[in-house]
Scaffold this motif. Structure first.
Motif: not given
Length: 83
Positions: A1-28
């Protein structure tokens, strides 16, 4: 939850372009068991939703009901954890 996306104020939107295998590999990447990874990502999703509600919604609005939609609605573990 330290990723910068979670600190952005709404409105915001994202999907597979950000939360993908690269994101999983980075944090998990330390989670090797597939079932453990799926469980962890499910509870990670719950924590993301909860954090967003407490950071951005509940302080401003008197919310008495949340509407859930999309594919996650079919995930019983996700829904019961959100409840």
């Amino acid at each position: 939850l330290k990723d910068s996306y979670f600190k952005k104020k709404p409105p915001k939107s994202t999907g597979k372009e950000y939360f993908n295998k690269k994101f999983i590999d980075k944090y998990f990447s330390s989670i090797k068991n597939k079932n453990d990874l799926i469980a962890t990502l499910t509870f990670f999703s719950v924590e993301c939703i909860e954090q967003a509600l407490y950071d951005f919604i509940f302080p401003k609005y008197n919310v008495t009901e949340l509407v859930i939609s999309g594919g996650g609605l079919k995930n019983n573990t996700l829904i019961s954890s959100l409840q």
